[in-house]
Each structure stands twice: as C-alpha cells, then as structure tokens.
Design a protein around this motif. Sequence first.
Motif, mmCIF file in Angstrom:
data_model
loop_
_atom_site.group_PDB
_atom_site.id
_atom_site.type_symbol
_atom_site.label_atom_id
_atom_site.label_comp_id
_atom_site.label_asym_id
_atom_site.label_seq_id
_atom_site.Cartn_x
_atom_site.Cartn_y
_atom_site.Cartn_z
ATOM 1 N N PRO A 181 0.825 -1.214 0.000
ATOM 2 C CA PRO A 181 0.000 0.000 0.000
ATOM 3 C C PRO A 181 0.856 1.258 0.000
ATOM 4 C CG PRO A 181 0.077 -0.949 2.190
ATOM 5 C CD PRO A 181 0.803 -1.903 1.278
ATOM 6 N N GLN A 182 0.252 2.350 -0.435
ATOM 7 C CA GLN A 182 0.890 3.658 -0.328
ATOM 8 C C GLN A 182 0.500 4.336 0.978
ATOM 9 O OE1 GLN A 182 -0.528 5.558 -3.885
ATOM 10 N NE2 GLN A 182 1.139 4.747 -5.124
ATOM 11 N N SER A 183 -0.668 3.964 1.477
ATOM 12 C CA SER A 183 -1.176 4.529 2.723
ATOM 13 C C SER A 183 -1.561 3.373 3.647
ATOM 14 C CB SER A 183 -2.406 5.398 2.425
ATOM 15 O OG SER A 183 -3.007 5.819 3.626
ATOM 16 N N LEU A 184 -1.095 3.467 4.899
ATOM 17 C CA LEU A 184 -1.368 2.399 5.865
ATOM 18 C C LEU A 184 -1.843 3.022 7.170
ATOM 19 C CD1 LEU A 184 -1.202 -0.649 6.642
ATOM 20 C CD2 LEU A 184 1.159 -0.206 7.348
ATOM 21 N N THR A 185 -2.970 2.531 7.662
ATOM 22 C CA THR A 185 -3.479 2.948 8.966
ATOM 23 C C THR A 185 -3.516 1.723 9.865
ATOM 24 O OG1 THR A 185 -4.853 4.684 7.994
ATOM 25 C CG2 THR A 185 -5.453 3.940 10.204
ATOM 26 N N LYS A 203 -4.105 5.326 18.624
ATOM 27 C CA LYS A 203 -4.089 4.779 19.982
ATOM 28 C C LYS A 203 -2.906 3.839 20.188
ATOM 29 C CE LYS A 203 -7.612 4.299 22.472
ATOM 30 N NZ LYS A 203 -8.792 3.809 23.179
ATOM 31 N N CYS A 204 -1.732 4.281 19.749
ATOM 32 C CA CYS A 204 -0.560 3.414 19.896
ATOM 33 C C CYS A 204 0.064 3.598 21.278
ATOM 34 C CB CYS A 204 0.440 3.670 18.778
ATOM 35 S SG CYS A 204 1.262 5.248 18.834
ATOM 36 N N SER A 205 0.794 2.608 21.681
ATOM 37 C CA SER A 205 1.456 2.601 22.982
ATOM 38 C C SER A 205 2.922 2.989 22.808
ATOM 39 C CB SER A 205 1.354 1.211 23.603
ATOM 40 O OG SER A 205 2.102 0.284 22.831
ATOM 41 N N THR A 206 3.584 3.175 23.917
ATOM 42 C CA THR A 206 5.025 3.446 23.886
ATOM 43 C C THR A 206 5.759 2.284 23.220
ATOM 44 O OG1 THR A 206 4.785 4.692 25.938
ATOM 45 C CG2 THR A 206 7.013 4.040 25.324
ATOM 46 N N GLU A 207 5.321 1.074 23.501
ATOM 47 C CA GLU A 207 5.922 -0.119 22.887
ATOM 48 C C GLU A 207 5.776 -0.073 21.362
ATOM 49 O OE1 GLU A 207 5.216 -4.949 22.707
ATOM 50 O OE2 GLU A 207 4.265 -3.799 24.310
ATOM 51 N N ASN A 208 4.604 0.369 20.881
ATOM 52 C CA ASN A 208 4.384 0.494 19.434
ATOM 53 C C ASN A 208 5.342 1.512 18.830
ATOM 54 O OD1 ASN A 208 0.782 0.340 19.897
ATOM 55 N ND2 ASN A 208 2.206 -1.348 19.631
ATOM 56 N N HIS A 252 0.753 10.522 11.018
ATOM 57 C CA HIS A 252 -0.178 10.913 12.072
ATOM 58 C C HIS A 252 -0.136 9.838 13.144
ATOM 59 C CE1 HIS A 252 -3.748 12.767 13.845
ATOM 60 N NE2 HIS A 252 -4.115 11.524 14.115
ATOM 61 N N ILE A 253 0.128 10.260 14.388
ATOM 62 C CA ILE A 253 0.201 9.318 15.499
ATOM 63 C C ILE A 253 -0.646 9.860 16.637
ATOM 64 C CG2 ILE A 253 1.699 8.229 17.214
ATOM 65 C CD1 ILE A 253 4.012 8.507 15.232
ATOM 66 N N THR A 254 -1.534 9.015 17.151
ATOM 67 C CA THR A 254 -2.228 9.344 18.395
ATOM 68 C C THR A 254 -1.788 8.324 19.429
ATOM 69 O OG1 THR A 254 -4.204 8.057 17.846
ATOM 70 C CG2 THR A 254 -4.225 10.380 17.249
ATOM 71 N N ILE A 255 -1.579 8.816 20.639
ATOM 72 C CA ILE A 255 -1.037 7.992 21.713
ATOM 73 C C ILE A 255 -2.176 7.448 22.562
ATOM 74 C CG2 ILE A 255 0.540 7.967 23.690
ATOM 75 C CD1 ILE A 255 1.868 8.565 20.965
ATOM 76 N N GLN A 256 -2.053 6.196 22.972
ATOM 77 C CA GLN A 256 -3.073 5.506 23.752
ATOM 78 C C GLN A 256 -3.315 6.194 25.087
ATOM 79 O OE1 GLN A 256 -2.207 1.401 24.171
ATOM 80 N NE2 GLN A 256 -4.119 0.919 25.142
ATOM 81 N N LYS A 257 -2.276 6.414 25.838
ATOM 82 C CA LYS A 257 -2.395 7.143 27.088
ATOM 83 C C LYS A 257 -1.090 7.891 27.307
ATOM 84 C CE LYS A 257 -1.550 2.819 29.439
ATOM 85 N NZ LYS A 257 -1.950 1.899 30.473
ATOM 86 N N PRO A 258 -1.183 9.065 27.857
ATOM 87 C CA PRO A 258 0.038 9.877 28.000
ATOM 88 C C PRO A 258 1.011 9.255 28.999
ATOM 89 C CG PRO A 258 -1.898 11.019 28.889
ATOM 90 C CD PRO A 258 -2.363 9.720 28.331
#
Length: 183
Positions: free
Chosen positions: A100-104, A140-145, A163-169
């Motif tokens: 793919p060119q775009s992956l979510t 909703k990725c984690s630090t491990e991700n 674009h990255i959104t974090i699961q919990k700060p």
Amino acid sequence: MSNNMKRALDNIEFESSSMKHIRRTVTSLLDLPNEMLFFIYHYLSTTDILRAFHTPSNCELRLHRLSYDHFKNIKLDGLTNEEFVYISTLFSDHEYPLRPQSLTLSNKHVTCLINSYFTSITDNVIQSIFIHLTSLTLIKCSTENLHSLNKYITHLTQLKYLHITIQKPDMDIGIFSEEILFK
C-alpha cells in the motif's frame, strides 16, 4: 476510495426505470456498470474487497482496476484474527505482495493490533511495505508500538504524511517521540 468518489456515491439516485433495466439485463457482477460497482464497494470492508477483487496476477481485469484505491490505502482496524491473518498473507506473498501507499494501524477496536502487525510480519516485509508508504497513521498506539516503529523509521523514505495518536500519556512519550521524529 477518494473523497470525490464517496461524494458521488452519496449523491447517486437510481430511478426506478433504470433499476428495472438493470434487473432485466444483469446476469453477473461483471455486467454491472462501474458506478454501481463503486456503490457496492462503499458498503464492503477492506478485507472483503481484497478477497473478492484483489487479482494481482490479472491486474488488467476490470474489477481489479476499479478496486485499485482499496489496494493502495489499507486500514487495519477492528479486524478479526482471520482477517488480520489474511491481509498479513497478502503483505507476505512472494510473487505478488500487497504494497500500500497509505497504511493505517489502529488499536481503537482491537487493542493489540499494532503490536500484532510489528510482531507477526517479518522484518523484511515490514521494511518493504514502509519503503512504499507515503502516508502512515497509528491510532491509539502505545510506547511499545513507538519503539517498534523506531526500528523501521529509516525505511519510511517516501513518507509525506505521518499521524500518530497515543493511547495514554506517558511522562517520557514527548521526549521519545521527538527522538524518533526529529532524528
């Protein structure tokens, strides 16, 4: 599917006389006009479209060409294990790998999906996928991700959108994300 195509699909109104014509003349899916196929695609999941229309050995086929947007923009979110395994198999195919060119990748509905992506797909396949990406979204990725992503960050050579959104700060997440993104 492009936004213009989605808007066009939303605005399609089928007259009863044209539907009667379609009912009388359609004997298979291939007999449907492109507009009707796009309307059908609108209601299918990425996995369903890949299963039904991904024919890389016969990419000149009409249904494959019409589905091309879905092959280039893969969203892994809310998948069953079977669907994830199927798409992973397409990524790992030796003869016609899906690139793919775009992956979510999203943990929104399945909390371990991003981790599964980085652990169940081989390094060389992930590297090959990342080389082709122009857009990558992690939801909703984690630090491990993020640590897993860091392993492949040098392979994102074509990337234009991240674009990255974090699961919990986490307290250290700001420092870590700056390390990854501005290396």
